[in-house]
Design a protein around this motif. Sequence first.
Motif, PDB file in Angstrom:
ATOM      1  N   LYS A 187       0.848  -1.187   0.000  1.00  0.00           N
ATOM      2  CA  LYS A 187       0.000   0.000   0.000  1.00  0.00           C
ATOM      3  C   LYS A 187       0.887   1.241   0.000  1.00  0.00           C
ATOM      4  O   LYS A 187       1.953   1.252   0.623  1.00  0.00           O
ATOM      5  CB  LYS A 187      -0.937   0.001   1.203  1.00  0.00           C
ATOM      6  N   ARG A 252      -6.542  15.906  -7.359  1.00  0.00           N
ATOM      7  CA  ARG A 252      -7.298  14.979  -6.519  1.00  0.00           C
ATOM      8  C   ARG A 252      -8.795  15.259  -6.529  1.00  0.00           C
ATOM      9  O   ARG A 252      -9.596  14.438  -6.068  1.00  0.00           O
ATOM     10  CB  ARG A 252      -6.755  15.008  -5.100  1.00  0.00           C
ATOM     11  N   ARG A 309      -9.369   2.540  -9.101  1.00  0.00           N
ATOM     12  CA  ARG A 309     -10.145   1.622  -8.252  1.00  0.00           C
ATOM     13  C   ARG A 309     -10.466   2.255  -6.895  1.00  0.00           C
ATOM     14  O   ARG A 309     -11.454   1.911  -6.250  1.00  0.00           O
ATOM     15  CB  ARG A 309      -9.370   0.324  -8.028  1.00  0.00           C
ATOM     16  N   LYS A 310      -9.601   3.168  -6.461  1.00  0.00           N
ATOM     17  CA  LYS A 310      -9.780   3.784  -5.150  1.00  0.00           C
ATOM     18  C   LYS A 310     -10.426   5.158  -5.227  1.00  0.00           C
ATOM     19  O   LYS A 310     -10.883   5.698  -4.217  1.00  0.00           O
ATOM     20  CB  LYS A 310      -8.422   3.910  -4.434  1.00  0.00           C
ATOM     21  N   ALA A 311     -10.432   5.757  -6.410  1.00  0.00           N
ATOM     22  CA  ALA A 311     -10.995   7.093  -6.546  1.00  0.00           C
ATOM     23  C   ALA A 311     -12.506   7.045  -6.425  1.00  0.00           C
ATOM     24  O   ALA A 311     -13.143   6.058  -6.791  1.00  0.00           O
ATOM     25  CB  ALA A 311     -10.587   7.701  -7.885  1.00  0.00           C
ATOM     26  N   GLY A 312     -13.095   8.121  -5.930  1.00  0.00           N
ATOM     27  CA  GLY A 312     -14.537   8.179  -5.762  1.00  0.00           C
ATOM     28  C   GLY A 312     -15.168   9.224  -6.655  1.00  0.00           C
ATOM     29  O   GLY A 312     -14.502   9.879  -7.446  1.00  0.00           O
ATOM     30  N   VAL A 320     -10.319  11.994  -5.058  1.00  0.00           N
ATOM     31  CA  VAL A 320      -9.641  10.977  -4.261  1.00  0.00           C
ATOM     32  C   VAL A 320      -9.103  11.683  -3.020  1.00  0.00           C
ATOM     33  O   VAL A 320      -8.570  12.799  -3.110  1.00  0.00           O
ATOM     34  CB  VAL A 320      -8.510  10.286  -5.060  1.00  0.00           C
ATOM     35  N   ASN A 321      -9.306  11.094  -1.854  1.00  0.00           N
ATOM     36  CA  ASN A 321      -8.827  11.717  -0.623  1.00  0.00           C
ATOM     37  C   ASN A 321      -7.556  11.018  -0.134  1.00  0.00           C
ATOM     38  O   ASN A 321      -7.095  10.035  -0.738  1.00  0.00           O
ATOM     39  CB  ASN A 321      -9.919  11.721   0.454  1.00  0.00           C
ATOM     40  N   LYS A 323      -6.988   9.152   2.457  1.00  0.00           N
ATOM     41  CA  LYS A 323      -7.163   7.760   2.879  1.00  0.00           C
ATOM     42  C   LYS A 323      -7.204   6.834   1.667  1.00  0.00           C
ATOM     43  O   LYS A 323      -6.596   5.746   1.670  1.00  0.00           O
ATOM     44  CB  LYS A 323      -8.451   7.613   3.695  1.00  0.00           C
ATOM     45  N   GLN A 324      -7.929   7.238   0.632  1.00  0.00           N
ATOM     46  CA  GLN A 324      -8.029   6.412  -0.568  1.00  0.00           C
ATOM     47  C   GLN A 324      -6.682   6.262  -1.263  1.00  0.00           C
ATOM     48  O   GLN A 324      -6.320   5.168  -1.706  1.00  0.00           O
ATOM     49  CB  GLN A 324      -9.055   7.031  -1.523  1.00  0.00           C
ATOM     50  N   ASP A 327      -4.413   3.855   0.406  1.00  0.00           N
ATOM     51  CA  ASP A 327      -4.857   2.465   0.356  1.00  0.00           C
ATOM     52  C   ASP A 327      -4.575   1.791  -0.991  1.00  0.00           C
ATOM     53  O   ASP A 327      -4.870   0.616  -1.181  1.00  0.00           O
ATOM     54  CB  ASP A 327      -6.364   2.417   0.646  1.00  0.00           C
ATOM     55  N   ILE A 328      -3.992   2.523  -1.944  1.00  0.00           N
ATOM     56  CA  ILE A 328      -3.709   1.947  -3.261  1.00  0.00           C
ATOM     57  C   ILE A 328      -2.584   0.918  -3.154  1.00  0.00           C
ATOM     58  O   ILE A 328      -1.536   1.175  -2.562  1.00  0.00           O
ATOM     59  CB  ILE A 328      -3.312   3.050  -4.262  1.00  0.00           C
TER      60      ILE A 328
END
Length: 389
Positions: A187, A252, A309-312, A320-321, A323-324, A327-328
């Motif tokens: 990560k 971001r 995959r982690k972006a919202g 993307v924040n 935390k995200q 976590d990649i």
Amino acid sequence: MILLKDIVSIEKGKGYDLIEEYQEGSIRVFRANDFRNESKPQFTLESEGLLAKEDDILVVWDGSVGQMGFGKSGYVGSTIVRVRVKNKKEFSPFFIYKFLQTKSEFLKRKSTGATIMHINRKSLEQLEVPSLSFSKQIQIANILSKAESLIQYRRESVDLLDKFLQNTFLQMFGDPGTNPRKWNLSKLENSFLAKPLIGSMIPAIDNGTIPIVRVGEIGSREINFAKCKFSNLGSSDLKKYRLIDGDILLARAIGSESHLGKASIFCDRGLQVVYDSHVMRLRFDKNKIHPEFFYTFLQTQGGRKRFMRKAGQTSIQFNVNSKQISDIDIPVPPIELQTEFANIVSRTEALKREYKNSLVELENLYGSLSQKAFKGELEFNNQQKVSAL
């Protein structure tokens, strides 16, 4: 000098019933999009229309005014005009085309329209064309055409260097999406030297001295400081948002998915720099992940897939924040191999800077040549061979 309207006829195209694929008996239809390489060719089976020949000039009249083409054969669409030289023994169509290219920005400035811009016919018709011998017209068109080819070649060389770096990355590390070399997955939070930091809502002021980096200034390897606005901040804010050599600035929060994750690497040149709230700072432990490795990772399809995959997405924008991003999962090759890649990048970027400087010189030379040419100030060797275009 002679007015353009006395040399050419200007006729606007029309609308047609279009078909997507060529059929026997169909004719190509040129539209404004064809001059931006944004669309597939379209055709019509209609037997009547405004026909352009290869020695006609096509000029976009509505919308992206000023764009133009030459050497095309087919029907002229409704947003385009056909400019046809009346006396081709006196005036070279290719010379007139080159002349009109130098007037593109002028035509844009003189265009009219509230929502859709249109060329001002009078501004076009009143353009003054130098009265030169036919042989000089051919020579000028040849020279400018060769200069344009050199400029295009240099631009392509710069693009090829970027592709070379991506290909080198894939050869050394494999596709980061599938990780065929079986590098250890880790990560990103395990490789940060400091927690990812989102910028602040920083107002730009007229007398500011500190560059504000926004999403529009990042996306290439180096930050585009020429586009930055400026602000003044107190020492505490400057300390909080201070950048050091090798920091990654990441887009971001943005309205377009394609722009989310754009990044640049900060190169410390003694600048005090801040960044706004749509930008995130990533600071890596360079003994674990080299900034050049991560930057190029984001440029690859596989790397972007891992990022996305982690972006919202909110109802307003993609984002993307911290935390995200932390976590990649990312394949992490040995730092020695990453450093070897970074050295290749350094040498390639040095060559690219040389190419870019050469490109600027070529563009300046072209501008000077075209200005002199269309003022009738270029001198030619009488023994120089003239070839018809």
